[in-house]
Design a protein around this motif. Structure first.
Motif, PDB file in Angstrom:
ATOM      1  N   GLY A 225      -8.618   8.461   0.059  1.00  0.00           N
ATOM      2  CA  GLY A 225      -7.283   7.928   0.346  1.00  0.00           C
ATOM      3  C   GLY A 225      -7.323   6.795   1.358  1.00  0.00           C
ATOM      4  O   GLY A 225      -6.610   5.802   1.231  1.00  0.00           O
TER       5      GLY A 225
ATOM      6  N   MET B  89       1.669   9.538  -5.166  1.00  0.00           N
ATOM      7  CA  MET B  89       1.957  10.856  -4.628  1.00  0.00           C
ATOM      8  C   MET B  89       3.043  11.557  -5.453  1.00  0.00           C
ATOM      9  O   MET B  89       2.931  12.743  -5.757  1.00  0.00           O
TER      10      MET B  89
ATOM     11  N   HIS C 198       0.779   3.998  -3.057  1.00  0.00           N
ATOM     12  CA  HIS C 198       0.375   5.367  -2.787  1.00  0.00           C
ATOM     13  C   HIS C 198       1.552   6.342  -2.835  1.00  0.00           C
ATOM     14  O   HIS C 198       1.380   7.508  -3.183  1.00  0.00           O
TER      15      HIS C 198
ATOM     16  N   TYR D  75     -12.348  13.645   0.613  1.00  0.00           N
ATOM     17  CA  TYR D  75     -10.995  13.428   1.113  1.00  0.00           C
ATOM     18  C   TYR D  75     -10.825  12.053   1.764  1.00  0.00           C
ATOM     19  O   TYR D  75      -9.719  11.672   2.117  1.00  0.00           O
TER      20      TYR D  75
ATOM     21  N   GLY E  66      -8.776   3.801  -0.353  1.00  0.00           N
ATOM     22  CA  GLY E  66      -7.795   3.305  -1.318  1.00  0.00           C
ATOM     23  C   GLY E  66      -6.692   2.509  -0.648  1.00  0.00           C
ATOM     24  O   GLY E  66      -6.295   1.444  -1.128  1.00  0.00           O
ATOM     25  N   ALA E  67      -6.200   3.008   0.480  1.00  0.00           N
ATOM     26  CA  ALA E  67      -5.150   2.288   1.211  1.00  0.00           C
ATOM     27  C   ALA E  67      -5.674   0.951   1.720  1.00  0.00           C
ATOM     28  O   ALA E  67      -4.996  -0.078   1.623  1.00  0.00           O
TER      29      ALA E  67
ATOM     30  N   SER F  79       0.822  -1.208   0.000  1.00  0.00           N
ATOM     31  CA  SER F  79       0.000   0.000   0.000  1.00  0.00           C
ATOM     32  C   SER F  79       0.858   1.262   0.000  1.00  0.00           C
ATOM     33  O   SER F  79       0.590   2.209  -0.734  1.00  0.00           O
TER      34      SER F  79
END
Length: 161
Positions: free
Chosen positions: A84, A52, A48, A81, A87-88, A44
Motif C-alpha cells: 500500500g 478500498m 486508493h 503489507y 502503491g501510494a 492517490s
C-alpha cells in the motif's frame, strides 16, 4: 533464466498481459488528470479510496459465502503489507511526472524499465522467497533492449525538452 515452463504459453496469457498493460496506461492517465485538476495527493487518495470501496464490497460478497476453516487459512508475510505504501507513492509520482515534460509515454517507459530491472534483480538474489535464478544472455539482452527503448522514448520522444 532457467525455468521449467511450457515452451509455448497459452495465448490467453499474452492477451491478459496486453489488457493489463492497457489498463495500467489508462490508470496512469486518469491519475495524471486528477493530479492536474487537484494535486498528486488527491489523485492517490482518490485511486486508493476507490480501491478500498471495491475491496470492501468484494469482502462483503466473500463473507456471505462462509469463512474458511482455521487450518485452511494462510498468513501473509509482513512485507506483503508494505504494498500500500509503495502503491501510494507510485500514484503520486506518476501523477506528477505525467504532467511534466516527461509525459505519459516517458513515465510508463521508466516504470517498465524499473520493473524489469527489479524483477531480474529479485530473481537473481532470490528476494521474496523466490528461487534464485541467474540471468542468462537472453535475459540481459531483453533487459538492455527495454532500458534502451525507455531511453529513446525519453530522450528523443515528442516530449523531449
Amino acid at each position: 533464466m532457467t525455468i521449467d515452463a511450457a515452451p509455448h504459453p497459452h495465448p490467453i496469457y499474452f492477451a491478459g498481459a496486453f489488457a493489463t498493460g492497457g489498463l495500467l496506461t489508462f490508470m496512469v492517465h486518469l491519475n495524471g488528470e486528477l493530479a492536474r485538476y487537484g494535486n498528486p495527493l488527491f489523485s492517490s487518495w482518490t485511486a486508493h479510496g476507490t480501491g478500498m470501496v471495491a475491496a470492501v464490497i468484494l469482502l462483503l460478497l466473500v463473507h456471505r459465502r462462509g469463512r474458511p476453516k482455521p487450518e485452511q487459512t494462510l498468513r501473509a508475510p509482513l512485507w506483503a503489507y508494505l504494498g500500500g505504501l509503495s502503491g501510494a507513492a507510485t500514484v503520486m509520482l506518476t501523477s506528477t511526472t505525467v504532467n511534466s515534460p516527461l509525459g505519459l509515454s516517458g513515465t510508463l517507459a521508466l516504470g517498465l524499465a524499473g520493473q524489469v530491472v527489479f524483477s531480474v534483480a529479485a530473481d537473481s538474489w532470490g528476494l521474496f522467497g523466490l528461487q534464485k535464478r541467474h540471468p542468462d544472455t537472453r535475459d540481459i539482452t531483453a533487459l538492455g533492449l527495454v532500458v534502451a527503448g525507455a531511453a529513446l522514448i525519453i530522450l528523443f520522444g515528442r516530449g523531449a525538452a
